[in-house]
Write an enzyme that holds these catalytic residues in place. Structure first.
Site, PDB file in Angstrom:
ATOM      1  N   ASP A 155       0.833  -1.196   0.000  1.00 37.07           N
ATOM      2  CA  ASP A 155       0.000   0.000   0.000  1.00 37.07           C
ATOM      3  C   ASP A 155       0.869   1.248   0.000  1.00 37.07           C
ATOM      4  O   ASP A 155       1.526   1.549   1.000  1.00 37.07           O
ATOM      5  CB  ASP A 155      -0.908  -0.009   1.232  1.00 37.07           C
ATOM      6  CG  ASP A 155      -1.908   1.135   1.237  1.00 37.07           C
ATOM      7  OD1 ASP A 155      -1.958   1.883   0.245  1.00 37.07           O
ATOM      8  OD2 ASP A 155      -2.641   1.272   2.234  1.00 37.07           O
ATOM      9  N   ASP A 355      -1.508   5.986  -6.315  1.00 41.96           N
ATOM     10  CA  ASP A 355      -1.907   5.106  -5.220  1.00 41.96           C
ATOM     11  C   ASP A 355      -2.096   3.685  -5.720  1.00 41.96           C
ATOM     12  O   ASP A 355      -2.836   3.458  -6.685  1.00 41.96           O
ATOM     13  CB  ASP A 355      -3.194   5.623  -4.579  1.00 41.96           C
ATOM     14  CG  ASP A 355      -3.610   4.796  -3.373  1.00 41.96           C
ATOM     15  OD1 ASP A 355      -2.737   4.495  -2.537  1.00 41.96           O
ATOM     16  OD2 ASP A 355      -4.797   4.439  -3.277  1.00 41.96           O
TER      17      ASP A 355
END
Length: 475
Positions: A155, A355
């Site tokens: 992440d 992201d």
């Protein structure tokens, strides 16, 4: 920098005059449909997946080069949905939760010691991570001594590394056995006064044992709570790093699709790149409907033919990788966009981030409308279809084997232009040839380049020089 958009201008070309953007590109519908139609008949077996060896990968490396395998979530467990439409709906629901979480972080100050009572807040029913899940991509990393390998979500929008630990009061289902700290000779809890403890956003202290406690709430119903410790991490055969701070979660409510925990790849002190003093980091996200694999690499050199763009800091949200984007083109024309809409204002609002956890690229409503309208105009000859959830621009290619579609490109400060592949902006939503334009509007000021737009491209972060490079077909 201004974030409010009140005037418009046409972007100048940021590319050499000897090069012109293609107007259309050919989309292989048959190949794409074959993937969606055979998805539920595949039987992913992770142990048999072929991952590039250290000697086979294409990137140049430095002496401290570290490498991990990288898999899409489908590789960890076969979807339990009845068809591809249900799978798409599930993905979009998770994606909306992810976007809400990222937007909610702005304005939330760090919470220091003694500020929460986590054990009283984690009694809600748990949801199996095998049937749902927040993570879209996973790595396999060794933890402890003797080392044992675990599947972990990656992440770029998080910093803290953590995993489920015994004794586990509440744990979601994971693929690997739960980590036992007592079985590792290198596991060491951190004190309340440790620097790592003070680096946490949400921390408390167990005074009897002088143990630092942490809590992370991911905003989609996923929570982890436990004690902060240091442990040895092993990167396959490429190296070992000692004393990496990692959360040992004893109470976890998770939608993590069977992973043992999460590896934070963000920009602050507790992220994995920061803790191992990595000068660069790169990954390539393979198609999320495949059982293919790629690599997550540290201290490798990006290919010489990469498209490079500057990274910018947002002091209000230091975790995120903000990229200095200047425009978007459809076909060979630059889209007319609101001035300053990719800039960060003095309050930390605005900007556009890369992201790995968000799937669909989100653009502010004004920007999205302009890009969408330009694409619709250029694709006026294509068979249109009705709206689908967050997608308002869709097409029916069910009777076509190949089709010419308008090109879409991103432009960055410094002159870099990244031409997207068709699979980066036209995604299937069923098994019968329905495709949608893979962008969505957001009423918030933060724009996000999601993982659909990153698939098939190696994304390399030069942390020391604040640059990001995009290298298509370098997985």
């Amino acid at each position: 920098m201004a974030n409010i958009c009140s005037s418009y201008f046409i972007f100048l070309l940021f590319i050499p005059s000897i090069f012109s953007l293609k107007t259309t590109t050919t989309f292989d519908v048959s190949s794409s449909l074959h993937r969606t139609q055979t998805l539920f008949s595949q039987n992913p077996v992770l142990d048999s997946l072929v991952t590039r060896s250290e000697s086979a990968h294409s990137l140049e490396t430095t002496q401290s080069h570290l490498l991990l395998p990288l898999h899409p979530r489908f590789s960890l467990n076969k979807p339990t949905h009845k068809n591809y439409t249900q799978l798409t709906l599930s993905r979009l629901a998770r994606d909306s939760s992810r976007v809400n979480l990222l937007n909610s972080k702005l304005g939330h100050d760090s919470v220091r010691l003694n500020s929460f009572k986590a054990q009283k807040n984690l009694k809600t029913p748990l949801t199996s991570g095998v049937k749902q899940g927040s993570g879209e991509y996973f790595t396999r990393i060794g933890i402890g001594t003797p080392t044992k390998e675990y599947y972990m979500v990656i992440d770029t929008g998080s910093d803290l590394n953590w995993m489920q630990c015994e004794p586990c009061s509440n744990c979601y289902q994971q693929s690997d056995p739960i980590f036992n700290p007592a079985a590792s000779s290198t596991y060491q809890t951190l004190s309340c006064n440790s620097q790592q403890c003070y680096s946490l956003d949400l921390a408390s202290c167990m005074y009897v044992t002088d143990t630092c406690l942490y809590q992370v709430d991911y905003g989609d119903g996923s929570i982890t709570f436990g004690n902060l410790a240091t442990e040895t991490l092993s990167f396959g055969r490429s190296g070992t790093v000692r004393n990496v701070a990692i959360g040992c979660g004893h109470e976890n409510q998770g939608l993590f699709a069977g992973a043992a925990g999460l590896i934070g790849l963000g920009c602050t002190a507790l992220s994995l790149p920061s803790q191992i003093n990595a000068k660069t980091m790169s990954y390539c996200l393979v198609n999320r409907d495949s059982v293919d694999s790629s690599t997550l690499e540290f201290n490798s050199v990006s290919p010489s033919d990469s498209v490079t763009a500057p990274l910018v800091k947002n002091n209000k949200l230091p975790t995120f990788f903000y990229v200095e984007m200047t425009g978007i083109s459809v076909g060979d024309e630059d889209v007319v966009l609101p001035k300053g809409c990719f800039e960060i204002d003095k309050n930390g609002h605005g900007g556009i981030i890369l992201d790995s956890g968000t799937a669909v690229t989100r653009l502010t409503t004004e920007v999205y409308n302009a890009v969408r309208d330009a694409f619709v105009k250029a694709a006026s000859n294509l068979p249109s279809w009705s709206k689908f959830e967050i997608f308002d621009t869709c097409f029916d290619f069910g009777k076509l084997k190949k089709v010419d579609v308008p090109t879409v490109s991103f432009h960055f400060a410094g002159g870099g232009t990244l031409a997207l592949k068709t699979s980066n902006y036209l995604v299937p939503v069923d098994q019968h040839g329905k495709y949608c334009f893979a962008f969505a509007p957001t009423p918030r000021s933060l724009s996000i380049i999601g993982n659909i737009q990153q698939q098939g491209t190696r994304v390399s972060y030069d942390i020391a020089k604040s640059l990001v490079s995009f290298s298509p077909d370098k997985c």
